[in-house]
Design an enzyme around this catalytic site. Sequence first.
Site, PDB file in Angstrom:
ATOM      1  N   LYS A   1      65.361  61.595  63.195  1.00  0.00           N
ATOM      2  CA  LYS A   1      65.732  60.266  63.684  1.00  0.00           C
ATOM      3  C   LYS A   1      65.771  60.258  65.209  1.00  0.00           C
ATOM      4  O   LYS A   1      66.444  61.081  65.825  1.00  0.00           O
ATOM      5  CB  LYS A   1      67.098  59.873  63.125  1.00  0.00           C
ATOM      6  CG  LYS A   1      67.674  58.565  63.693  1.00  0.00           C
ATOM      7  CD  LYS A   1      69.109  58.352  63.213  1.00  0.00           C
ATOM      8  CE  LYS A   1      69.780  57.187  63.922  1.00  0.00           C
ATOM      9  NZ  LYS A   1      71.195  57.042  63.539  1.00  0.00           N
TER      10      LYS A   1
ATOM     11  N   LYS B   1      78.301  47.690  68.698  1.00  0.00           N
ATOM     12  CA  LYS B   1      79.347  48.702  68.627  1.00  0.00           C
ATOM     13  C   LYS B   1      80.476  48.370  69.609  1.00  0.00           C
ATOM     14  O   LYS B   1      80.251  47.687  70.604  1.00  0.00           O
ATOM     15  CB  LYS B   1      78.778  50.076  68.979  1.00  0.00           C
ATOM     16  CG  LYS B   1      77.832  50.667  67.954  1.00  0.00           C
ATOM     17  CD  LYS B   1      77.317  52.006  68.430  1.00  0.00           C
ATOM     18  CE  LYS B   1      76.399  52.648  67.397  1.00  0.00           C
ATOM     19  NZ  LYS B   1      77.119  53.097  66.189  1.00  0.00           N
TER      20      LYS B   1
ATOM     21  N   ASP C   1      72.048  59.586  69.701  1.00  0.00           N
ATOM     22  CA  ASP C   1      71.547  59.166  68.397  1.00  0.00           C
ATOM     23  C   ASP C   1      70.097  59.596  68.168  1.00  0.00           C
ATOM     24  O   ASP C   1      69.522  59.285  67.133  1.00  0.00           O
ATOM     25  CB  ASP C   1      71.682  57.644  68.253  1.00  0.00           C
ATOM     26  CG  ASP C   1      71.936  57.225  66.812  1.00  0.00           C
ATOM     27  OD1 ASP C   1      72.365  58.071  66.014  1.00  0.00           O
ATOM     28  OD2 ASP C   1      71.715  56.049  66.491  1.00  0.00           O
TER      29      ASP C   1
ATOM     30  N   ASP D   1      73.649  47.913  62.710  1.00  0.00           N
ATOM     31  CA  ASP D   1      74.057  49.231  63.207  1.00  0.00           C
ATOM     32  C   ASP D   1      73.777  50.329  62.186  1.00  0.00           C
ATOM     33  O   ASP D   1      73.991  51.494  62.465  1.00  0.00           O
ATOM     34  CB  ASP D   1      75.546  49.205  63.571  1.00  0.00           C
ATOM     35  CG  ASP D   1      75.958  50.425  64.381  1.00  0.00           C
ATOM     36  OD1 ASP D   1      75.084  51.017  65.050  1.00  0.00           O
ATOM     37  OD2 ASP D   1      77.148  50.780  64.347  1.00  0.00           O
TER      38      ASP D   1
ATOM     39  N   ARG E   1      68.604  54.611  58.949  1.00  0.00           N
ATOM     40  CA  ARG E   1      67.952  54.654  57.642  1.00  0.00           C
ATOM     41  C   ARG E   1      66.741  53.716  57.595  1.00  0.00           C
ATOM     42  O   ARG E   1      65.815  53.941  56.829  1.00  0.00           O
ATOM     43  CB  ARG E   1      68.969  54.309  56.551  1.00  0.00           C
ATOM     44  CG  ARG E   1      69.515  52.898  56.614  1.00  0.00           C
ATOM     45  CD  ARG E   1      70.845  52.741  55.900  1.00  0.00           C
ATOM     46  NE  ARG E   1      71.927  53.360  56.652  1.00  0.00           N
ATOM     47  CZ  ARG E   1      73.196  53.395  56.233  1.00  0.00           C
ATOM     48  NH1 ARG E   1      73.521  52.829  55.064  1.00  0.00           N
ATOM     49  NH2 ARG E   1      74.127  53.962  56.956  1.00  0.00           N
TER      50      ARG E   1
END
Length: 503
Positions: A268, A280, A291, A350, A354
Amino acid sequence: MDFSIKTFDARTTLAQAKSGVIVVGVFENKVMTAAAAGLDGDGAITAALKSGDLSGKAGSTLLLRGAAGATAERVLLLGLGKEEPVTPKDYSTAVQALARTLSSLGAADALVSLPFERVKERDANWAMQALVLALCESRYRFDELKSKKEPAPAGVRKVALVVDASSAAAGRAVLAQAQALANGVELAKDLGNLPPNVCTPTYLANTAKKLAKQFGFGVEVLDRKQMEALKMGSFLSVTNGTVEPPKFIVLKHQGGKSREAPTVLVGKGITFDSGGISLKPGAAMDEMKYDMCGAASVLGTFRAIGEMGLKLNVIGVIPTTENMPSGTATRPGDIVTSMSGQTIEILNTDAEGRLILCDALTYVERFKPAVVVDIATLTGACITALGHHNSGLFTRHDDAHDALADALLAAGKTADDTAWRLPIEDSYQEQLKSNFADMANIGGAPGGSITAACFLERYTRAYTWAHLDIAGTAWKGGAAKGATGRPVPMLTTFLINRAQAAR
């Protein structure tokens, strides 16, 4: 840091060796290792142990200068904990303390003579690799963006590990492999620590190209138009709010036989995650530059196996973009169609990791993989479940997937980069039901890391697959803020084990 192997014959002993410092081990019960006993000609080490100057507990140290039993300038006594056998935990504690001590000494070089073969349930190769990784970790700095650099670390820069002559060739191979792994970990750290205005999707793509050039990997970088042609509607929905162009990176290491099914790693690569429209909270949002640590771990692993020349076919796939809010950003309630043709109701923007991974997991079917492992900073729920010690490991429950899970868990244990297996069951899939699409992209708070894995599982039924949630292990916050480089050690060890099994 330079590493080498040193052996001694009958004409030369450790006591006669010239060095800035010789490192030997002692135990809690005031027992010396054979190497330490060989330097105790004047009884200085015995006296230090009897006096209580050194407890022998794992990580304790005592520096002796001008010891009559050694030609070296200094002798460093290193506590290894309880005698016979040394536990892996005590050994790791000891070498980490050694690394800190060597970094502050005035010596330029060191000879390290420790009982590498006497660590419980480990071999000498593991012990030597753990030492190299600890020493490299102690010297790691990330200050390239500071106008005034931190003072360069002083201390020992050359380290020779003392082994028997019969083990010298194997020792050199271990050092080369350990140095390659350390370099891979360092790359993953550097990428994670870079700010998001530098480490963009384009930057990750350029890093992949540099690795390909350096190590002879195949590389392909798809742009937005190519992703549109592939109908990656789920991935592209995350890119709608950013001006940074998304990239889809494919790296190929062809180290095995030509017809060997590849092992595929999918990372990812959200280079900054604002949460999108589901914004967020502001506190610690800067840490959302991490991330992309799944992508960083794939690139770091490729750095390691490329330097090793690993005899295995490995493919790395990295979907990478920012997740930003704007007038064009995807909204909660939007429905998108993934590359697989399945539709997704986006209830929370958010939960974007996935959404990019599902299209990547569909894309890798074309490689007819032996196994696929995806790596992602996917859920805060995984941190709640496992804290910052273990990564979360998810697979289906059958023989093939159990074998993959066992292999990853074993590699993590060996590399001291551990994971814990969590379930994927049909009962959790129920939480992803949508009234308007094939599935929702979230399943509510209960079991959040599990339902995220269940979402990904729907796109992986054509092959054997595992998911690593590294949200709790990829970086540290607070005063120690920084990327950890995990799970590069686990992944690299996993690939090494697969290469050895294929021989």
